[in-house]
Design a protein around this motif. Structure first.
Motif, short mmCIF file in Angstrom:
data_model
loop_
_atom_site.label_atom_id
_atom_site.label_comp_id
_atom_site.label_asym_id
_atom_site.label_seq_id
_atom_site.Cartn_x
_atom_site.Cartn_y
_atom_site.Cartn_z
N GLU A 75 0.79 -1.58 0.08
CA GLU A 75 0.10 0.30 0.17
C GLU A 75 0.83 1.44 0.00
N PRO A 76 0.38 1.99 -0.60
CA PRO A 76 0.95 3.22 -0.82
C PRO A 76 1.67 4.63 0.67
N VAL A 77 1.88 3.68 1.73
CA VAL A 77 2.37 4.04 3.29
C VAL A 77 3.88 3.65 3.37
N VAL A 78 4.39 4.59 3.73
CA VAL A 78 6.11 4.87 4.06
C VAL A 78 6.23 5.11 5.64
N LYS A 79 6.54 3.68 6.66
CA LYS A 79 6.27 3.48 7.81
C LYS A 79 7.44 4.37 8.30
N VAL A 80 7.63 4.57 9.63
CA VAL A 80 8.57 5.70 10.33
C VAL A 80 8.80 5.12 11.72
N GLY A 81 9.84 5.86 11.41
CA GLY A 81 10.44 6.12 13.12
C GLY A 81 10.49 7.80 13.61
N ASN A 82 11.69 8.09 13.97
CA ASN A 82 11.42 9.64 14.23
C ASN A 82 12.45 10.32 13.12
N LEU A 83 11.61 11.06 12.31
CA LEU A 83 12.10 11.89 11.49
C LEU A 83 12.71 13.34 11.90
N ASP A 108 5.82 3.93 13.32
CA ASP A 108 5.85 3.18 13.47
C ASP A 108 6.06 2.36 15.00
N PRO A 109 5.77 2.33 15.74
CA PRO A 109 6.37 2.77 17.36
C PRO A 109 7.60 1.35 16.91
N ASP A 110 7.36 0.79 16.03
CA ASP A 110 8.60 -0.43 16.15
C ASP A 110 10.40 -0.44 15.81
N ARG A 111 10.16 1.26 14.95
CA ARG A 111 11.28 1.65 14.09
C ARG A 111 11.50 3.34 15.65
N LEU A 112 11.26 3.12 16.62
CA LEU A 112 11.69 4.09 17.46
C LEU A 112 12.89 3.34 18.41
N ARG A 113 13.59 4.05 18.76
CA ARG A 113 14.99 3.49 19.43
C ARG A 113 14.74 4.36 20.98
N PRO A 114 15.21 3.42 21.95
CA PRO A 114 14.26 3.49 23.38
C PRO A 114 15.39 4.67 23.50
N ILE A 115 15.97 5.15 22.74
CA ILE A 115 17.46 6.36 23.63
C ILE A 115 17.38 7.27 21.70
N ASP A 116 17.78 7.88 21.02
CA ASP A 116 18.24 8.42 20.81
C ASP A 116 19.18 9.22 20.63
N ALA A 117 20.51 9.18 19.86
CA ALA A 117 21.44 9.86 19.45
C ALA A 117 21.20 11.50 17.74
N ASP A 118 20.69 12.14 18.66
CA ASP A 118 19.55 12.89 17.81
C ASP A 118 20.01 14.24 17.37
N LEU A 119 21.59 14.16 17.13
CA LEU A 119 21.73 15.30 16.86
C LEU A 119 23.67 15.43 16.33
N GLN A 120 23.74 14.79 14.40
CA GLN A 120 24.37 14.47 14.57
C GLN A 120 25.17 14.66 12.90
N VAL A 121 25.88 15.94 13.97
CA VAL A 121 27.18 16.92 12.94
C VAL A 121 28.54 17.15 12.69
N PRO A 122 28.61 16.19 12.04
CA PRO A 122 30.76 16.73 12.28
C PRO A 122 31.00 17.63 11.95
N ASP A 123 32.28 17.92 12.74
CA ASP A 123 33.71 18.64 12.33
C ASP A 123 34.67 18.09 12.33
N THR A 124 35.29 17.73 10.63
CA THR A 124 35.50 17.00 10.22
C THR A 124 37.31 17.54 9.54
N ARG A 125 37.55 19.01 9.93
CA ARG A 125 38.47 19.51 9.62
C ARG A 125 39.87 19.25 9.60
N ARG A 126 39.75 18.05 11.16
CA ARG A 126 41.40 17.82 11.36
C ARG A 126 41.63 16.24 10.20
N PHE A 127 41.02 15.71 9.78
CA PHE A 127 40.72 14.58 8.38
C PHE A 127 40.80 15.01 7.45
#
Length: 339
Positions: free
Chosen positions: A213-221, A283-302
């Motif tokens: 069906e035209p339904v996309v199931k998702v977790g934390n957006l 979809d509740p099954d797609r949700l993590r108990p805890i989420d790492a929700d801010l993943q923005v890197p500083d890559t200047r060293r590499f």
């Protein structure tokens, strides 16, 4: 003169298969790939003819939980360069199987490094950690640099903290040239369907084929991610081990395009001719108990150390990911589980 040899653990995965292709095309190295005997070889399809001919690439069978198999694989490969990519790599799965995750990722890394200590001590070794080690980072600490404190938010992330520290330990204790990467979100063709953006693309491909069906199931957006392409990631890994490697060094690597998971979904739906008809359901099954929700890197060293820069734009990565799943659905029809 003997050609250099590279050992890739986890060669059948998304990153491992792309890395193998990159090394075959851009170096003269012989490539040895470690995989489990039961691992599907779909991702290596383009390399199978070479594997069958023994043309610069060979598969070795082993398991990170089996010490003897790892010792034997390293003895056979005698590598000059090692890319330790194999892992239980699905954060959501780690909540259901934490002990398996810890054993595979932490003890497995010890087994690999111990075998290298005994049989290939002079190799340049890439230990693949993860941006997930940083976990729940306060917004004021963005972008995340290498000195940011660890606050892992899943058993997977905890296992990668162990992997990270084990890699540094072998450099300091045994003088081995281990280098640790904390790669931020990277995706593209062959991405596993348990990861959010790949699950979205797969579901859209199934919808386009009228298989669900035209339904996309998702977790934390709402989680914020910086996206890199897997093909840029493997270029980075090659640069890591070839551009003046520094024993014990650790680097953040990632892309330059940051957006929410919801924006990734909107982009993929926008590429679909069925987009206007697609609904989104949490979809509740797609949700993590805890989420790492801010993943923005500083890559200047590499970047400063290697000169590497990402080249593939976000839109191409997303189009190629969706096209990959369209191809898979075309080949396999309704044999897929909706994950």
């Amino acid at each position: 003169m003997t050609k250099p040899r590279a050992l890739i653990t986890g060669i059948t995965g998304m990153v491992g298969s792309h890395l193998a292709e990159y090394l075959i095309e851009h170096t003269d190295w012989d490539v040895y790939g470690l995989c489990r005997w039961r691992s599907p070889l779909n991702n290596l399809e383009a390399l199978v003819p070479r594997i069958n001919r023994g043309d610069r690439i060979r598969l070795l069978y082993g398991d990170l939980r089996d010490t003897l198999s790892i010792q034997q694989a390293v003895r056979q490969a005698q590598p000059d360069y090692v890319f330790h990519l194999a892992a239980q790599s699905f954060p959501r799965t780690s909540f259901d199987a934490p002990l398996d995750t810890l054993e595979t990722n932490v003890q497995g890394t010890v087994r690999v490094l111990d075998a290298l200590k005994d049989h290939a001590r002079d190799a340049v070794i890439h230990v693949c950690s993860s941006s997930e080690v940083f976990g729940r980072v306060p917004r004021e600490k963005l972008p995340i640099d290498e000195d940011c404190s660890f606050h892992p938010a899943s058993p997977y992330a905890i296992s990668k903290v162990g992997t990270d520290l084990v890699g540094r330990y072998y450099a300091e204790a045994f003088g081995m040239t281990t280098l640790i990467t904390r790669m931020f979100t990277h995706t593209g063709p062959r991405r596993g369907d348990v990861f959010a953006e790949s699950s979205f693309a797969k579901q859209i491909a199934l919808i386009e084929a009228d298989l669900i069906e035209p339904v996309v199931k998702v977790g934390n957006l709402n989680s914020l991610r910086t996206i890199a392409d897997v093909r840029d990631a493997v270029r980075a890994y090659h640069a890591l081990v070839t551009v003046d490697p520094v024993a014990g060094a650790c680097y953040n690597i990632g892309g330059t395009y940051s957006c929410s998971v919801g924006q990734i979904l909107d982009t993929l739906i926008g590429f679909s001719p069925r987009g206007n008809a697609i609904r989104v359901e949490e979809d509740p099954d797609r949700l993590r108990p805890i989420d790492a929700d801010l993943q923005v890197p500083d890559t200047r060293r590499f970047k400063a150390h290697t000169g590497w820069e990402p080249q593939i734009p976000f839109e191409r990565t997303m189009r190629d990911l969706l096209d990959y799943w369209r191809g898979e659905v075309s080949r396999r029809g309704d044999s897929f589980l909706v994950r």
